[in-house]
Design a protein around this motif. Structure first.
Motif, mmCIF file in Angstrom:
data_model
loop_
_atom_site.group_PDB
_atom_site.id
_atom_site.type_symbol
_atom_site.label_atom_id
_atom_site.label_comp_id
_atom_site.label_asym_id
_atom_site.label_seq_id
_atom_site.Cartn_x
_atom_site.Cartn_y
_atom_site.Cartn_z
ATOM 1 N N GLN A 174 44.284 41.331 49.765
ATOM 2 C CA GLN A 174 45.678 41.139 50.157
ATOM 3 C C GLN A 174 46.173 42.387 50.885
ATOM 4 O O GLN A 174 46.144 43.488 50.338
ATOM 5 N N ALA A 175 46.650 42.186 52.121
ATOM 6 C CA ALA A 175 47.124 43.329 52.909
ATOM 7 C C ALA A 175 48.373 43.946 52.284
ATOM 8 O O ALA A 175 48.527 45.163 52.257
ATOM 9 N N PHE A 176 49.265 43.108 51.773
ATOM 10 C CA PHE A 176 50.467 43.591 51.093
ATOM 11 C C PHE A 176 50.328 43.288 49.611
ATOM 12 O O PHE A 176 50.046 42.149 49.219
ATOM 13 N N THR A 177 50.503 44.315 48.798
ATOM 14 C CA THR A 177 50.270 44.168 47.363
ATOM 15 C C THR A 177 51.251 45.005 46.567
ATOM 16 O O THR A 177 51.753 46.021 47.054
ATOM 17 N N ASP A 178 51.528 44.555 45.357
ATOM 18 C CA ASP A 178 52.389 45.318 44.435
ATOM 19 C C ASP A 178 51.570 46.005 43.349
ATOM 20 O O ASP A 178 52.121 46.572 42.407
ATOM 21 N N SER A 179 50.244 45.965 43.483
ATOM 22 C CA SER A 179 49.377 46.481 42.417
ATOM 23 C C SER A 179 49.557 47.985 42.209
ATOM 24 O O SER A 179 49.451 48.471 41.084
ATOM 25 N N TYR A 180 49.834 48.718 43.280
ATOM 26 C CA TYR A 180 49.970 50.166 43.135
ATOM 27 C C TYR A 180 51.258 50.537 42.411
ATOM 28 O O TYR A 180 51.283 51.483 41.618
ATOM 29 N N TYR A 181 52.322 49.784 42.667
ATOM 30 C CA TYR A 181 53.563 50.029 41.929
ATOM 31 C C TYR A 181 53.408 49.618 40.472
ATOM 32 O O TYR A 181 53.975 50.255 39.580
ATOM 33 N N LEU A 182 52.641 48.547 40.226
ATOM 34 C CA LEU A 182 52.374 48.169 38.838
ATOM 35 C C LEU A 182 51.599 49.266 38.123
ATOM 36 O O LEU A 182 51.868 49.576 36.958
ATOM 37 N N THR A 183 50.664 49.879 38.830
ATOM 38 C CA THR A 183 49.882 50.964 38.233
ATOM 39 C C THR A 183 50.767 52.151 37.883
ATOM 40 O O THR A 183 50.578 52.793 36.843
ATOM 41 N N THR A 184 51.749 52.459 38.731
ATOM 42 C CA THR A 184 52.637 53.586 38.442
ATOM 43 C C THR A 184 53.449 53.353 37.170
ATOM 44 O O THR A 184 53.878 54.318 36.522
ATOM 45 N N PHE A 185 53.669 52.098 36.820
ATOM 46 C CA PHE A 185 54.362 51.766 35.572
ATOM 47 C C PHE A 185 53.381 51.435 34.452
ATOM 48 O O PHE A 185 53.784 50.881 33.424
ATOM 49 N N ASP A 186 52.103 51.772 34.661
ATOM 50 C CA ASP A 186 51.047 51.497 33.679
ATOM 51 C C ASP A 186 50.957 50.017 33.360
ATOM 52 O O ASP A 186 50.758 49.620 32.206
ATOM 53 N N LEU A 187 51.076 49.203 34.410
ATOM 54 C CA LEU A 187 50.963 47.760 34.276
ATOM 55 C C LEU A 187 49.817 47.260 35.155
ATOM 56 O O LEU A 187 49.327 47.961 36.030
ATOM 57 N N LYS A 188 49.412 46.029 34.936
ATOM 58 C CA LYS A 188 48.374 45.389 35.741
ATOM 59 C C LYS A 188 48.521 43.883 35.641
ATOM 60 O O LYS A 188 49.291 43.370 34.815
ATOM 61 N N ARG A 189 47.801 43.195 36.483
ATOM 62 C CA ARG A 189 47.760 41.731 36.418
ATOM 63 C C ARG A 189 46.468 41.293 35.753
ATOM 64 O O ARG A 189 45.386 41.777 36.096
ATOM 65 N N ASN A 190 46.578 40.378 34.807
ATOM 66 C CA ASN A 190 45.397 39.844 34.148
ATOM 67 C C ASN A 190 44.732 38.792 35.038
ATOM 68 O O ASN A 190 45.250 38.470 36.111
ATOM 69 N N PRO A 191 43.574 38.282 34.649
ATOM 70 C CA PRO A 191 42.902 37.278 35.482
ATOM 71 C C PRO A 191 43.768 36.078 35.836
ATOM 72 O O PRO A 191 43.566 35.450 36.875
ATOM 73 N N ALA A 192 44.755 35.758 35.012
ATOM 74 C CA ALA A 192 45.654 34.636 35.306
ATOM 75 C C ALA A 192 46.787 35.021 36.239
ATOM 76 O O ALA A 192 47.599 34.169 36.607
ATOM 77 N N GLY A 193 46.860 36.291 36.619
ATOM 78 C CA GLY A 193 47.909 36.748 37.518
ATOM 79 C C GLY A 193 49.171 37.205 36.828
ATOM 80 O O GLY A 193 50.148 37.567 37.494
ATOM 81 N N GLU A 194 49.187 37.223 35.499
ATOM 82 C CA GLU A 194 50.370 37.660 34.763
ATOM 83 C C GLU A 194 50.360 39.177 34.586
ATOM 84 O O GLU A 194 49.313 39.800 34.478
ATOM 85 N N ILE A 195 51.563 39.750 34.556
ATOM 86 C CA ILE A 195 51.705 41.196 34.421
ATOM 87 C C ILE A 195 51.613 41.580 32.943
ATOM 88 O O ILE A 195 52.273 40.978 32.097
ATOM 89 N N GLU A 196 50.789 42.586 32.669
ATOM 90 C CA GLU A 196 50.637 43.066 31.299
ATOM 91 C C GLU A 196 50.383 44.577 31.319
ATOM 92 O O GLU A 196 50.139 45.158 32.386
ATOM 93 N N GLN A 197 50.459 45.203 30.160
ATOM 94 C CA GLN A 197 50.265 46.645 30.075
ATOM 95 C C GLN A 197 48.785 47.005 30.230
ATOM 96 O O GLN A 197 47.903 46.251 29.815
ATOM 97 N N ARG A 198 48.565 48.161 30.855
ATOM 98 C CA ARG A 198 47.201 48.661 30.980
ATOM 99 C C ARG A 198 46.731 49.226 29.645
ATOM 100 O O ARG A 198 47.538 49.574 28.783
#
Length: 413
Positions: A162-186
């Protein structure tokens, strides 16, 4: 009629002169505006854009991602054979161009442990012909390792594209997306703790500089001009000394066999040396010393303009010195305190050199992690996201300051 025509001409001439002056003023300020745009606005805009835009994988395997776009990653089925064949073909091309390691690095950020799999498979596919990959590339790929049958791996490949992604901002908040695409804590909480530690260190430094600078600025403001000028030279002296020299001098002072420990042991106050260097304590002490002038100067400029007759009048009316100082003098110095506090806090929260030299692992701040991702891990997108969050934090604190104290009360002299 002639008088009226002349007055109209005069009005038009004055308008032309006014426009000419405006153009001249714009011409004089244009170099400064260009400089500000190039050195301030443009880097910030680039950082904000880079934090959400990451086209690396989409440029490496565009055809594979086009095939994966129709794949339902929420299901339990692998991508179709055409997508696997296309991926094998493009992976072979990357291997020949020596770019397979870049793809492995990007996918490994979402799926740890996949880097070696992609690199080893790329080396094996490099020996195959294009016709063979077009016919049985999917079978070859799945036969190299059972890990290619992991659906989560293909989800990571698709999401990394994906050229545009929110994954890096999620990482800054110690979050990530699980295999189902839901946001959860790292699993590991790193960045929020670092932000909190940086905020805490900056607040402590701001408090210490204010505590040390206030009595000194008061003495300078009320001392005879001859003495005040000589002491002001000492205040300004650090600006004429290299920051690196001032920082490294603290290593000689705080190390195990340094000045402090040697003195305390010589006096018999301690039996063993304290561990002061490469700690949070070392970062706070060194940065307080370096940023102290930034608190003294605003305070001095404000105190110098306060009429001393106000304080004397309060004493003459029967007020005691301490209550008179708190009720009369202290409120008039708030503009200097607020200006110095805001200046010191903003500088300290983004400081890099001093924590890196004397802080060690315990005394490092968020700026050191940003530098690590830019210089060592080459994860510029995450560094941009961390920097953007730090910028948002400073703007938010500045807004809170303006809300409760008021920016109009800031005075730098």
């Amino acid at each position: 009629m002639d008088n009226n025509s002349l007055s109209v001409e005069e009005i038009l001439e004055s308008k032309r002169l006014l426009k000419r002056k405006k153009r001249m003023l714009l011409a004089f300020t244009m170099p400064l505006l260009i400089f500000v745009f190039i050195t301030f606005i443009s880097p910030i805009a680039t950082m904000l854009y880079r934090s959400v835009y990451h086209p690396t994988v989409s440029q490496l395997i565009p055809l594979s991602l086009a095939e994966l776009s129709t794949w339902d990653e929420a299901g339990n089925q692998l991508p179709n054979s055409q997508a696997l064949k296309q991926f094998a073909i493009e992976l072979q091309g990357l291997s020949k161009e020596r770019l397979s390691g870049k793809l492995a690095e990007e996918v490994n950020r979402l799926k740890p442990g996949s880097s070696s799999l992609i690199k080893s498979s790329a080396r094996k596919l490099k020996k195959k012909s294009l016709e063979e990959l077009q016919q049985s590339g999917d079978t070859l790929l799945l036969g190299y390792s059972k890990k290619w049958q992991d659906i989560n791996l293909w989800r990571a490949v698709k999401r990394s594209g994906q050229a545009f992604t929110d994954s890096y901002y999620l990482t800054t908040f110690d979050l990530k997306r699980n295999p189902a695409g839901e946001i959860e804590q790292r699993d590991t909480q790193i960045y929020l703790k670092l932000y909190w530690k940086s905020l805490k260190i900056a607040l402590i430094i701001t408090f210490l500089t204010a505590l040390l600078a206030y009595p000194l600025a008061y003495y300078l403001a009320n001392a005879p001009s001859k003495i005040a000028n000589r002491l002001m030279v000492l205040v300004l002296l650090p600006f004429w000394t290299s920051l690196l020299v001032r920082t490294t001098s603290w290593i000689a002072i705080l190390q195990t066999n340094g000045v402090v420990n040697s003195t305390l042991q010589a006096l018999g106050l301690i039996d063993e040396p304290f561990e002061m260097l490469y700690t949070q304590f070392a970062t706070i002490i060194a940065m307080t010393h370096i940023l102290l002038p930034f608190m003294i100067l605003p305070l001095y400029s404000v105190m110098k303009n306060i009429d001393p007759s106000y304080f004397r009048a309060a004493l003459s009316l029967g007020a005691r010195p301490v209550p008179a100082f708190i009720k009369i003098y202290l409120p008039m110095t708030i503009p200097g305190v607020s200006a110095g506090a805001l200046l010191v806090f903003i500088i300290s929260i983004g400081y890099y050199i001093t924590p890196a030299i004397v802080g060690g692992t315990e005394g490092q701040m968020i700026s050191n992690i940003i530098a690590f991702h830019m210089q060592s891990s080459n994860n510029w997108e995450l560094a941009a996201a961390l920097g953007s969050l730090l910028l948002a934090l400073i703007i938010a604190l500045y807004w809170v300051y303006d809300r409760f104290v008021g920016v109009n009360n800031i005075k730098l002299g």
